[in-house]
Design a protein around this motif. Structure first.
Motif, PDB file in Angstrom:
ATOM      1  N   PRO A  14     -36.725  -5.892  42.709  1.00  0.00           N
ATOM      2  CA  PRO A  14     -37.807  -6.708  42.142  1.00  0.00           C
ATOM      3  C   PRO A  14     -38.089  -6.386  40.683  1.00  0.00           C
ATOM      4  O   PRO A  14     -37.940  -5.249  40.227  1.00  0.00           O
ATOM      5  CB  PRO A  14     -39.009  -6.376  43.022  1.00  0.00           C
ATOM      6  N   PHE A  15     -38.504  -7.422  39.970  1.00  0.00           N
ATOM      7  CA  PHE A  15     -38.820  -7.345  38.545  1.00  0.00           C
ATOM      8  C   PHE A  15     -40.315  -7.564  38.379  1.00  0.00           C
ATOM      9  O   PHE A  15     -40.866  -8.555  38.883  1.00  0.00           O
ATOM     10  CB  PHE A  15     -38.034  -8.428  37.801  1.00  0.00           C
ATOM     11  N   THR A  16     -41.001  -6.643  37.687  1.00  0.00           N
ATOM     12  CA  THR A  16     -42.460  -6.715  37.551  1.00  0.00           C
ATOM     13  C   THR A  16     -42.877  -6.646  36.088  1.00  0.00           C
ATOM     14  O   THR A  16     -42.894  -5.569  35.491  1.00  0.00           O
ATOM     15  CB  THR A  16     -43.138  -5.563  38.326  1.00  0.00           C
ATOM     16  N   PRO A  17     -43.224  -7.783  35.495  1.00  0.00           N
ATOM     17  CA  PRO A  17     -43.808  -7.741  34.147  1.00  0.00           C
ATOM     18  C   PRO A  17     -45.255  -7.267  34.241  1.00  0.00           C
ATOM     19  O   PRO A  17     -46.030  -7.764  35.062  1.00  0.00           O
ATOM     20  CB  PRO A  17     -43.748  -9.207  33.684  1.00  0.00           C
ATOM     21  N   LEU A  18     -45.619  -6.305  33.413  1.00  0.00           N
ATOM     22  CA  LEU A  18     -46.970  -5.748  33.423  1.00  0.00           C
ATOM     23  C   LEU A  18     -47.736  -6.194  32.183  1.00  0.00           C
ATOM     24  O   LEU A  18     -47.149  -6.418  31.120  1.00  0.00           O
ATOM     25  CB  LEU A  18     -46.908  -4.221  33.479  1.00  0.00           C
ATOM     26  N   PRO A  40     -20.265  -5.845  39.719  1.00  0.00           N
ATOM     27  CA  PRO A  40     -19.546  -6.802  40.571  1.00  0.00           C
ATOM     28  C   PRO A  40     -20.521  -7.704  41.301  1.00  0.00           C
ATOM     29  O   PRO A  40     -21.654  -7.300  41.599  1.00  0.00           O
ATOM     30  CB  PRO A  40     -18.781  -5.894  41.546  1.00  0.00           C
ATOM     31  N   PRO A  41     -20.143  -8.955  41.567  1.00  0.00           N
ATOM     32  CA  PRO A  41     -21.053  -9.893  42.244  1.00  0.00           C
ATOM     33  C   PRO A  41     -21.526  -9.349  43.589  1.00  0.00           C
ATOM     34  O   PRO A  41     -20.771  -8.701  44.314  1.00  0.00           O
ATOM     35  CB  PRO A  41     -20.198 -11.152  42.430  1.00  0.00           C
ATOM     36  N   ARG A  42     -22.806  -9.599  43.903  1.00  0.00           N
ATOM     37  CA  ARG A  42     -23.373  -9.203  45.184  1.00  0.00           C
ATOM     38  C   ARG A  42     -23.989 -10.414  45.860  1.00  0.00           C
ATOM     39  O   ARG A  42     -24.467 -11.333  45.215  1.00  0.00           O
ATOM     40  CB  ARG A  42     -24.478  -8.153  44.979  1.00  0.00           C
ATOM     41  N   ASP A  43     -23.948 -10.415  47.168  1.00  0.00           N
ATOM     42  CA  ASP A  43     -24.588 -11.470  47.938  1.00  0.00           C
ATOM     43  C   ASP A  43     -26.042 -11.065  48.162  1.00  0.00           C
ATOM     44  O   ASP A  43     -26.326 -10.223  49.019  1.00  0.00           O
ATOM     45  CB  ASP A  43     -23.862 -11.667  49.271  1.00  0.00           C
ATOM     46  N   ILE A  44     -26.952 -11.633  47.387  1.00  0.00           N
ATOM     47  CA  ILE A  44     -28.359 -11.270  47.453  1.00  0.00           C
ATOM     48  C   ILE A  44     -29.077 -12.153  48.474  1.00  0.00           C
ATOM     49  O   ILE A  44     -28.999 -13.390  48.404  1.00  0.00           O
ATOM     50  CB  ILE A  44     -29.034 -11.408  46.075  1.00  0.00           C
ATOM     51  N   ASP A  45     -29.740 -11.526  49.411  1.00  0.00           N
ATOM     52  CA  ASP A  45     -30.499 -12.246  50.421  1.00  0.00           C
ATOM     53  C   ASP A  45     -31.636 -13.020  49.746  1.00  0.00           C
ATOM     54  O   ASP A  45     -32.426 -12.453  48.981  1.00  0.00           O
ATOM     55  CB  ASP A  45     -31.061 -11.251  51.441  1.00  0.00           C
ATOM     56  N   ASP A  46     -31.729 -14.304  50.034  1.00  0.00           N
ATOM     57  CA  ASP A  46     -32.775 -15.132  49.432  1.00  0.00           C
ATOM     58  C   ASP A  46     -34.181 -14.661  49.767  1.00  0.00           C
ATOM     59  O   ASP A  46     -35.143 -15.000  49.069  1.00  0.00           O
ATOM     60  CB  ASP A  46     -32.637 -16.584  49.902  1.00  0.00           C
ATOM     61  N   GLU A  47     -34.314 -13.885  50.832  1.00  0.00           N
ATOM     62  CA  GLU A  47     -35.644 -13.436  51.249  1.00  0.00           C
ATOM     63  C   GLU A  47     -36.017 -12.081  50.677  1.00  0.00           C
ATOM     64  O   GLU A  47     -37.050 -11.514  51.024  1.00  0.00           O
ATOM     65  CB  GLU A  47     -35.742 -13.423  52.776  1.00  0.00           C
ATOM     66  N   ARG A  48     -35.197 -11.568  49.788  1.00  0.00           N
ATOM     67  CA  ARG A  48     -35.571 -10.332  49.097  1.00  0.00           C
ATOM     68  C   ARG A  48     -36.584 -10.647  48.001  1.00  0.00           C
ATOM     69  O   ARG A  48     -36.533 -11.708  47.368  1.00  0.00           O
ATOM     70  CB  ARG A  48     -34.341  -9.670  48.466  1.00  0.00           C
ATOM     71  N   PRO A  49     -37.495  -9.720  47.719  1.00  0.00           N
ATOM     72  CA  PRO A  49     -38.431  -9.937  46.602  1.00  0.00           C
ATOM     73  C   PRO A  49     -37.673 -10.013  45.277  1.00  0.00           C
ATOM     74  O   PRO A  49     -36.831  -9.166  44.978  1.00  0.00           O
ATOM     75  CB  PRO A  49     -39.336  -8.710  46.650  1.00  0.00           C
ATOM     76  N   ALA A  50     -37.975 -11.038  44.489  1.00  0.00           N
ATOM     77  CA  ALA A  50     -37.353 -11.197  43.181  1.00  0.00           C
ATOM     78  C   ALA A  50     -38.292 -10.759  42.065  1.00  0.00           C
ATOM     79  O   ALA A  50     -37.877 -10.083  41.118  1.00  0.00           O
ATOM     80  CB  ALA A  50     -36.940 -12.650  42.969  1.00  0.00           C
ATOM     81  N   VAL A  51     -39.554 -11.157  42.175  1.00  0.00           N
ATOM     82  CA  VAL A  51     -40.547 -10.884  41.129  1.00  0.00           C
ATOM     83  C   VAL A  51     -41.857 -10.485  41.792  1.00  0.00           C
ATOM     84  O   VAL A  51     -42.244 -11.063  42.820  1.00  0.00           O
ATOM     85  CB  VAL A  51     -40.767 -12.122  40.230  1.00  0.00           C
ATOM     86  N   VAL A  52     -42.537  -9.508  41.218  1.00  0.00           N
ATOM     87  CA  VAL A  52     -43.896  -9.153  41.624  1.00  0.00           C
ATOM     88  C   VAL A  52     -44.793  -9.347  40.409  1.00  0.00           C
ATOM     89  O   VAL A  52     -44.525  -8.800  39.332  1.00  0.00           O
ATOM     90  CB  VAL A  52     -43.995  -7.705  42.133  1.00  0.00           C
ATOM     91  N   LEU A  53     -45.829 -10.161  40.580  1.00  0.00           N
ATOM     92  CA  LEU A  53     -46.757 -10.441  39.482  1.00  0.00           C
ATOM     93  C   LEU A  53     -48.172 -10.087  39.911  1.00  0.00           C
ATOM     94  O   LEU A  53     -48.597 -10.453  41.015  1.00  0.00           O
ATOM     95  CB  LEU A  53     -46.708 -11.922  39.112  1.00  0.00           C
ATOM     96  N   TYR A  54     -48.880  -9.411  39.044  1.00  0.00           N
ATOM     97  CA  TYR A  54     -50.262  -9.071  39.345  1.00  0.00           C
ATOM     98  C   TYR A  54     -51.180 -10.206  38.910  1.00  0.00           C
ATOM     99  O   TYR A  54     -51.100 -10.680  37.774  1.00  0.00           O
ATOM    100  CB  TYR A  54     -50.656  -7.753  38.667  1.00  0.00           C
TER     101      TYR A  54
END
Length: 499
Positions: free
Chosen positions: A72-76, A132-146
């Motif tokens: 996950p990516f979190t801009p603060l 190398p390319p990875r198969d990322i599960d669509d249900e993984r958290p991508a972004v967390v925003l406060y």
């Protein structure tokens, strides 16, 4: 599929399309994809990525690199006190990776984990072999925003890959931008619009230009210098531009469209902006952090029709959020949960693939059928236009009657001597609450409390007339334009104003 697919798709079909930067210093889609791939290698072993800064190429590189790495990516919010930034950064995980603009480096000093300044991050990503390319599960958290925390303590909203990809695919046509299109980004990275605009402009193939610190003269100059065709603003920014123009038409020949959102737009500001920028299309974009950005839009044709309409119902649509975007459903419910009909005011609930409604440490807030309670009050008209009247927490309960501050604000702000107004409720032993209007007048205008009350009384029911009027030189807002009503109420109490 994942968020990284949005960049990969444009990079594989239009690798030479410029995506980020000024005309003299920019990154193509192919170059951004290589940087993101190298960044994903740099991030190997990290639990999460935090970003503390104002924007620029380090931001989209960090966003897409995190997506490729599956973390996950979190801009603060870089405007927060250093202690609070450090606390949020420390909560990113046991092995956080922080990307910070050089002027923000001191705010994360002592935070465990890897810390790179934005130039160091870009250099490291450019030097590393792409992961190398990875198969990322669509249900993984991508972004967390406060969330902004204007009515409560900020919460970390979790946006999964599926939510963000759904939002983009439902609202943007792939590669739809012309080669010379350019979007000016003035919203901060920690706002959902700051994330959404990277994803949508990337998928459309549109160059993104960042304005780190907004001022009306700088914004106007950058639009001209970079031949900007699209821009997004919060209402306070548009108000400053209109004020700076002073009634003069803006000379911005390339600017085709402006999207605005993030807070309520004062109608006088919007009407003046439409007159000052007659060749520019305006779009109102309404959304929330928890809904992956925009869920309703009032488009350019709606703006033009409302501005010139004879019918009051059509004119009033200038104050609406427009209609729901494809893939999103909406309902207005009363406090018992019953669905209300057109024209009835209640609480807005929404549902759709882009709607998250999930928070760190608290899980999902969706009901059993997937509906999210926005905690915004509003109504739909008979044609499906959504009117937002405020937050449920802002409702004034006076003599057993529920009163939305926006009902009163939308009337008082039309007084020619009023520049800005906010309405709040304060405790009252007899009625439960007194209505207080806090007014900012136009420069040089003379106005007293009695005139404000008379103006409101002539246009509203007696129960909506302010009991008291207080004058201020300015109102408190967040950097993204949201009114801080709690600060107003605290100020009234600390000043011991006779309210």
């Amino acid at each position: 599929m994942g968020v990284a697919m949005l960049l990969d798709t444009i990079a594989s079909t239009m690798p030479d399309r410029v995506l980020v930067g000024t005309r003299s210093d920019s990154l193509t889609a192919g170059a951004l994809a290589l940087l993101a791939g190298g960044g994903a290698s740099v991030l190997r072993g990290a639990d999460a990525v935090g970003f503390v800064g104002v924007g620029g190429s380090a931001f989209p590189t960090g966003l897409f690199a995190s997506a490729l790495a599956g973390i996950p990516f979190t801009p603060l919010n870089y405007r927060l006190p250093a202690q609070q930034i450090a606390e949020l950064a420390a909560g990113l995980g046991k092995r956080p990776f922080l990307i910070v603009d050089e002027q923000c480096a001191e705010t994360v000093r002592g935070v465990p984990g890897t810390v790179l300044t934005s130039p160091e991050w870009l250099a490291a990503a450019g030097a590393a072999d792409p992961a190398p390319p990875r198969d990322i599960d669509d249900e993984r958290p991508a972004v967390v925003l406060y969330t902004s925390g204007t009515t409560s303590k900020p919460k970390g909203a979790v946006l999964r890959h599926s939510h963000l990809v759904s939002y983009v695919l439902q609202t943007v046509e792939f590669g739809s931008s012309a080669e010379d299109d350019a979007a000016l980004i003035s919203v901060p990275p920690y706002h959902v619009a700051g994330v959404g605009t990277v994803l949508t402009n990337t998928f459309a193939g549109r160059r993104m230009v960042y304005l780190p610190n907004f001022s009306a003269p700088d914004w106007l100059e950058l639009v001209r210098a970079e031949a900007i065709t699209q821009a997004m603003l919060v209402p306070t920014m548009l108000a400053r531009i209109v004020e700076h123009l002073g009634g003069r038409p803006a000379s911005l020949p390339t600017l085709r469209s402006i999207a605005y959102g993030g807070a309520r737009m004062p109608r006088p500001v919007l009407e003046q902006a439409l007159k000052s920028l007659p060749g520019t299309d305006f779009t109102n974009a309404y959304g929330l952090t928890e809904t992956s950005s925009t869920i309703a839009m009032l488009g350019p044709e709606d703006h033009r029709a409302a501005l010139t309409a004879v019918s009051p119902a059509i004119r009033d649509r200038l104050a609406s959020a427009g209609r729901l975007v494809p893939g999103v459903e909406g309902q207005i419910r009363d406090e018992s949960g019953a669905v209300l009909g057109a024209g009835e005011v209640g609480e807005l609930w929404v549902r759709g693939d882009q709607v998250s409604g999930e928070y760190l440490g608290a899980g999902s807030s969706l009901d059993g059928d997937g509906w999210f309670h926005t905690r915004d009050q509003g109504r739909f008209d008979g044609e499906g236009y959504l009117f937002i009247s405020g937050r449920t927490d802002d409702t004034i309960i006076r003599g057993g009657e529920n009163i939305a501050p926006a009902e009163i604000e939308d009337v008082i702000v039309l007084h020619p001597a009023v520049r800005e107004v906010a309405v709040v409720g304060v405790p009252d032993d007899d009625w439960g609450a007194r209505i207080v209007a806090i007014v900012v007048t136009e420069p040089g205008a003379e106005l007293d409390a009695g005139q404000v009350k008379d103006y409101a009384r002539a246009r509203l029911r007696g129960s909506r007339t302010p009991d008291d009027v207080v004058f201020r030189t300015e109102l408190p807002h967040t950097p993204t334009g949201k009114l801080l009503r709690r600060e107003l109420v605290r100020g009234l109490r600390s000043d011991r104003v006779d309210v």
